[in-house]
Design a protein around this motif. Structure first.
Motif, short mmCIF file in Angstrom:
data_model
loop_
_atom_site.label_atom_id
_atom_site.label_comp_id
_atom_site.label_asym_id
_atom_site.label_seq_id
_atom_site.Cartn_x
_atom_site.Cartn_y
_atom_site.Cartn_z
N GLY A 286 13.10 14.57 14.71
CA GLY A 286 13.79 14.33 13.45
C GLY A 286 14.66 15.46 12.92
N ALA A 287 14.92 16.50 13.72
CA ALA A 287 15.79 17.59 13.24
C ALA A 287 17.13 17.01 12.81
N PRO B 28 20.09 37.90 29.50
CA PRO B 28 19.96 38.34 28.10
C PRO B 28 21.15 39.20 27.65
N HIS B 29 21.37 39.23 26.35
CA HIS B 29 22.35 40.10 25.67
C HIS B 29 23.80 39.86 26.10
N SER B 30 24.11 38.79 26.79
CA SER B 30 25.41 38.68 27.45
C SER B 30 26.24 37.50 27.02
N GLY B 31 25.57 36.45 26.59
CA GLY B 31 26.34 35.22 26.37
C GLY B 31 25.92 34.49 25.14
N ILE B 32 26.55 33.34 24.94
CA ILE B 32 26.14 32.43 23.88
C ILE B 32 25.57 31.21 24.58
N TRP B 33 24.27 31.04 24.41
CA TRP B 33 23.59 29.88 25.00
C TRP B 33 23.10 29.08 23.81
N MET B 34 23.80 27.99 23.50
CA MET B 34 23.43 27.27 22.28
C MET B 34 23.59 25.77 22.43
N SER B 35 22.84 25.05 21.61
CA SER B 35 22.89 23.59 21.64
C SER B 35 22.99 23.07 20.22
N LEU B 36 23.86 22.09 20.04
CA LEU B 36 24.06 21.48 18.72
C LEU B 36 23.43 20.09 18.71
N ILE B 37 22.70 19.80 17.65
CA ILE B 37 22.15 18.45 17.49
C ILE B 37 23.08 17.65 16.58
N SER C 248 15.48 26.48 28.22
CA SER C 248 16.84 25.94 28.03
C SER C 248 16.98 25.50 26.58
N THR C 249 18.05 25.92 25.93
CA THR C 249 18.24 25.50 24.53
C THR C 249 18.43 23.99 24.44
N ASN C 250 18.98 23.37 25.49
CA ASN C 250 19.12 21.91 25.46
C ASN C 250 17.76 21.22 25.43
N THR C 251 16.80 21.76 26.18
CA THR C 251 15.48 21.15 26.22
C THR C 251 14.81 21.23 24.85
N LEU C 252 14.88 22.41 24.21
CA LEU C 252 14.29 22.55 22.87
C LEU C 252 15.01 21.66 21.87
N ALA C 253 16.34 21.63 21.95
CA ALA C 253 17.11 20.80 21.01
C ALA C 253 16.73 19.32 21.16
N GLN C 254 16.50 18.86 22.39
CA GLN C 254 16.07 17.47 22.61
C GLN C 254 14.75 17.20 21.91
N GLN C 255 13.81 18.14 22.07
CA GLN C 255 12.49 17.97 21.43
C GLN C 255 12.63 17.92 19.91
N LEU C 256 13.42 18.87 19.37
CA LEU C 256 13.60 18.92 17.92
C LEU C 256 14.27 17.64 17.41
N ALA C 257 15.26 17.18 18.16
CA ALA C 257 16.00 15.98 17.74
C ALA C 257 15.07 14.76 17.74
N LEU C 258 14.22 14.65 18.76
CA LEU C 258 13.28 13.52 18.81
C LEU C 258 12.27 13.60 17.67
#
Ligand code: BTN
Length: 243
Positions: free
Chosen positions: A23-24, A50-59, A11-21
């Motif tokens: 210091g991203a 895959p190849h079908s959507g935009i799955w993205m998370s903003l920090i 999940s992009t949200n899960t990775l974004a949470q890790q990056l944000a914690l």
């Protein structure tokens, strides 16, 4: 600012949470071609092939009190509604609080997650899922009646990079307004101008059970005001809505 891209991720949200914690910086965008455990609101799964959507998370790191955090979702909804209308040439609508619909079917959802320190926002992760190039018949049976894609609406495939650009272009000025004004207040009119919920009879499925009535308005925090048949008014903080 950086863009973190993965072919496949849980999940992009899960990775974004890790990056944000870790210091991203504000403005970091995490984007994936496919999610294996895409998450929706209320513990639901989000169909993310895959190849079908935009799955993205903003920090994001707005310096605002925690009380304003939930409003970012309504800000994002306004930006997405404008962006998807622009990308397709067809008018999209916002269903309270933050689903984007075409012809009564959802093509985009937003899942905001937050971390706070005392009563200040530490960071927000705004997760955005947009069904772009999904032929209508490719949705699973249980989504057929409730989901759609930009391709299905527009009648042709759209380049995803172009849609991402349009979304970020629409989002940035609205986000700056939200930060500068300390909340959603000035964007409330824009939300109302794009919404398809107010004025209608609805059922709000809340944790306290179903509440039926007429959707009257949203307040400056984005809370929905409902008038029941007996004339009583209720504030709805969180719910799924059926019209
Ligand atoms: C909803 O239930 O309407 C919200 C759907 C949010 C889906 C997006 S896709 C990118 C980001 N990563 C996730 O796991 N969920 C959000």
């Amino acid at each position: 600012q950086s863009i973190v891209y993965r072919d496949t991720i849980d999940s992009t949200n899960t990775l974004a949470q890790q990056l944000a914690l870790n210091g991203a910086p504000e403005g970091t965008v995490v984007i994936a071609d496919e999610q294996t455990s895409g998450r929706g609101r209320r513990g639901r799964q989000w169909f993310s092939p895959p190849h079908s959507g935009i799955w993205m998370s903003l920090i994001l790191r707005p310096e605002l009190p925690l009380a304003h955090a939930a409003q970012i979702t309504l800000v994002a909804a306004v930006a997405l509604c404008q962006a998807l209308s622009r990308a397709t040439g067809v008018k999209a609508g916002i269903k309270w609080p933050n689903d984007i619909l075409f012809d009564g079917k959802k093509c985009c959802g937003i899942l905001t997650e937050m971390h706070a320190e005392f009563d200040q926002i530490h960071h927000l992760v705004v997760g955005i899922g947009i069904n772009v190039n999904v032929p209508q018949e490719d949705f699973p049976d249980e989504l057929q009646d409730i989901a759609t894609s930009l391709q299905a609406i527009r009648g042709e495939r759209l380049p995803r990079a172009q849609v991402v650009r349009t979304v970020l272009e629409e989002f940035e000025p609205l986000y700056r307004q939200y930060v500068a004004n300390g909340g959603f207040g000035t964007l409330r009119d824009a939300w109302k101008a794009n919404n398809i919920t107010l004025g209608n009879r609805i059922v709000a499925h809340t944790a306290r059970g179903d509440i039926e009535g007429k959707a009257l308005d949203i307040d400056e925090f984005g809370v929905l005001l409902l008038e029941k048949d007996n004339g009583e008014r209720e504030k709805i903080y969180s719910a799924d809505i059926t019209v």
